[in-house]
Design a protein around this motif. Structure first.
Motif, short mmCIF file in Angstrom:
data_model
loop_
_atom_site.label_atom_id
_atom_site.label_comp_id
_atom_site.label_asym_id
_atom_site.label_seq_id
_atom_site.Cartn_x
_atom_site.Cartn_y
_atom_site.Cartn_z
N TYR A 91 -41.64 1.16 -41.69
CA TYR A 91 -41.56 0.54 -40.37
C TYR A 91 -41.08 1.53 -39.32
CZ TYR A 91 -41.96 -3.85 -42.92
OH TYR A 91 -42.40 -4.87 -43.73
N ARG A 92 -41.38 1.21 -38.08
CA ARG A 92 -40.82 1.97 -36.96
C ARG A 92 -39.30 1.78 -36.97
NH1 ARG A 92 -45.41 0.06 -32.48
NH2 ARG A 92 -47.16 1.05 -33.57
N PRO A 93 -38.54 2.72 -36.40
CA PRO A 93 -37.07 2.65 -36.48
C PRO A 93 -36.53 1.30 -36.01
CG PRO A 93 -37.75 4.77 -35.62
CD PRO A 93 -38.99 3.93 -35.68
N PHE A 94 -35.64 0.70 -36.82
CA PHE A 94 -35.17 -0.64 -36.49
C PHE A 94 -33.73 -0.89 -36.92
CE2 PHE A 94 -36.81 -1.19 -40.86
CZ PHE A 94 -35.77 -1.89 -41.46
N ASN A 95 -33.09 -1.82 -36.21
CA ASN A 95 -31.93 -2.58 -36.65
C ASN A 95 -32.43 -4.00 -36.92
OD1 ASN A 95 -29.65 -0.79 -36.30
ND2 ASN A 95 -29.85 -1.04 -34.10
N LEU A 96 -31.98 -4.62 -38.00
CA LEU A 96 -32.39 -5.99 -38.32
C LEU A 96 -31.19 -6.79 -38.78
CD1 LEU A 96 -34.73 -8.11 -38.92
CD2 LEU A 96 -34.70 -7.21 -41.27
N ILE A 97 -31.02 -7.99 -38.21
CA ILE A 97 -30.03 -8.93 -38.72
C ILE A 97 -30.76 -10.20 -39.16
CG2 ILE A 97 -28.01 -8.09 -37.48
CD1 ILE A 97 -28.47 -10.25 -35.40
N VAL A 98 -30.31 -10.75 -40.28
CA VAL A 98 -30.93 -11.96 -40.83
C VAL A 98 -29.82 -12.91 -41.29
CG1 VAL A 98 -33.07 -10.81 -41.53
CG2 VAL A 98 -31.16 -10.94 -43.15
N ASN A 99 -30.09 -14.19 -41.17
CA ASN A 99 -29.14 -15.21 -41.60
C ASN A 99 -29.92 -16.33 -42.26
OD1 ASN A 99 -27.30 -17.39 -41.77
ND2 ASN A 99 -26.11 -16.59 -40.05
N ASP A 100 -29.60 -16.62 -43.52
CA ASP A 100 -30.27 -17.69 -44.25
C ASP A 100 -29.55 -19.03 -44.12
OD1 ASP A 100 -28.00 -17.33 -45.77
OD2 ASP A 100 -29.04 -16.48 -47.50
N GLY A 101 -28.56 -19.10 -43.25
CA GLY A 101 -27.74 -20.30 -43.09
C GLY A 101 -26.39 -20.16 -43.75
N LYS A 102 -26.26 -19.12 -44.59
CA LYS A 102 -24.98 -18.89 -45.29
C LYS A 102 -24.45 -17.48 -45.05
CE LYS A 102 -26.04 -22.17 -49.00
NZ LYS A 102 -26.22 -22.36 -50.47
N SER A 103 -25.33 -16.48 -45.16
CA SER A 103 -24.90 -15.09 -45.04
C SER A 103 -25.63 -14.40 -43.90
CB SER A 103 -25.17 -14.33 -46.34
OG SER A 103 -24.43 -14.88 -47.40
N LEU A 104 -24.87 -13.69 -43.05
CA LEU A 104 -25.43 -12.87 -41.98
C LEU A 104 -25.42 -11.43 -42.46
CD1 LEU A 104 -26.43 -12.61 -39.02
CD2 LEU A 104 -24.04 -12.24 -38.38
N CYS A 105 -26.61 -10.83 -42.58
CA CYS A 105 -26.72 -9.48 -43.16
C CYS A 105 -27.42 -8.54 -42.19
CB CYS A 105 -27.49 -9.53 -44.47
SG CYS A 105 -26.67 -10.52 -45.75
N TYR A 106 -27.15 -7.25 -42.37
CA TYR A 106 -27.67 -6.21 -41.47
C TYR A 106 -28.27 -5.07 -42.28
CZ TYR A 106 -27.54 -1.99 -38.62
OH TYR A 106 -27.87 -0.81 -37.99
N ILE A 107 -29.35 -4.50 -41.74
CA ILE A 107 -29.99 -3.33 -42.34
C ILE A 107 -30.64 -2.51 -41.23
CG2 ILE A 107 -32.24 -4.46 -42.71
CD1 ILE A 107 -32.42 -3.01 -45.41
N ASN A 108 -30.75 -1.21 -41.44
CA ASN A 108 -31.61 -0.38 -40.60
C ASN A 108 -32.39 0.55 -41.52
OD1 ASN A 108 -30.16 2.12 -41.10
ND2 ASN A 108 -28.62 1.48 -39.60
#
Length: 233
Positions: A91-108
């Motif tokens: 992928y092109r350079p990114f920051n991503l945050i995701v939340n499934d309703g329980k855990s908020l997670c981060y990746i780049n």
């Protein structure tokens, strides 16, 4: 959650709404590649992506696909990022945050691995979360002040305003990119989004679109729903 989306004014975009082919997704849409920069789902999922401005591109796949794919997925946040870790260089350079309703997670895709974010206030800009600059420091401070007492969506929309005049020189443009609200030669803040989740499961999503030199007009839209258990389309 309070966020501004900065993008070229000419890039075709649909404002936040339910997607006809995936009616449980509520998100804006990039018409160039079909993904999104930020969205939520009726089953209580949330995702948002930013670019990494000074990171050399590795892959050419649209980072907007990450938001779309997570909202379509039924994986937990940790499962999704564990799978993504093996292919994030595509992928092109990114920051991503995701939340499934329980855990908020981060990746780049600049640093190895991913992390679960602790409770608190986080500011994610166009740099890795492990770094800091004046923009992210001010973002955390302003968010803390905004929610320290009774507030509503307008409080947060006002916080996201940081008007900057149209600039021309390269030095002025670089300096302006550190501002929260920008307008630079056909590029700038296209919209602001506010997302609130209450303890009883109700979600509220406000999106304010700003007028620009293209056909986009200023508008404020509000969506509200109670999250339902995860299920397939």
């Amino acid at each position: 959650m309070a966020a501004n989306r900065d993008e070229f004014f000419a890039r075709p975009t649909l404002a936040a709404n339910y997607w006809p082919e995936h009616p449980h997704i509520l998100a804006g849409r990039d018409l160039e590649f079909g993904g999104s920069w930020l969205g939520i789902s009726l089953n209580g999922r949330f995702a948002a992506v930013t670019n990494l401005r000074e990171v050399e591109a590795s892959g050419d796949q649209s980072r907007g696909d990450l938001v779309k794919d997570f909202l379509l997925s039924q994986q937990t946040s940790t499962q999704f990022l564990r799978d993504l870790e093996t292919k994030k260089g595509q992928y092109r350079p990114f920051n991503l945050i995701v939340n499934d309703g329980k855990s908020l997670c981060y990746i780049n895709n600049f640093e190895p691995s991913w992390t679960t974010l602790p409770e608190g206030i986080h500011a994610i800009g166009n740099i890795p979360l492990s770094d800091d600059n004046k923009k992210t420091k001010k973002g955390r401070a302003d968010m803390s002040a905004a929610i320290s007492s009774a507030f509503d969506h307008q409080t947060l929309l006002t916080m996201l305003q940081d008007p900057n005049p149209t600039l021309d020189s390269e030095e002025e443009i670089y300096r302006a990119l550190s501002q929260r609200f920008i307008n630079i030669n056909g590029y700038g803040t296209r919209s602001s989004s506010i997302i609130c989740k209450s303890k009883n499961g109700q979600w509220d999503f406000w999106e304010k679109s700003y007028a620009n030199s293209t056909s986009q007009k200023e508008a404020l839209n509000h969506f509200t729903f109670s999250a339902k258990p995860s299920s397939s389309d």
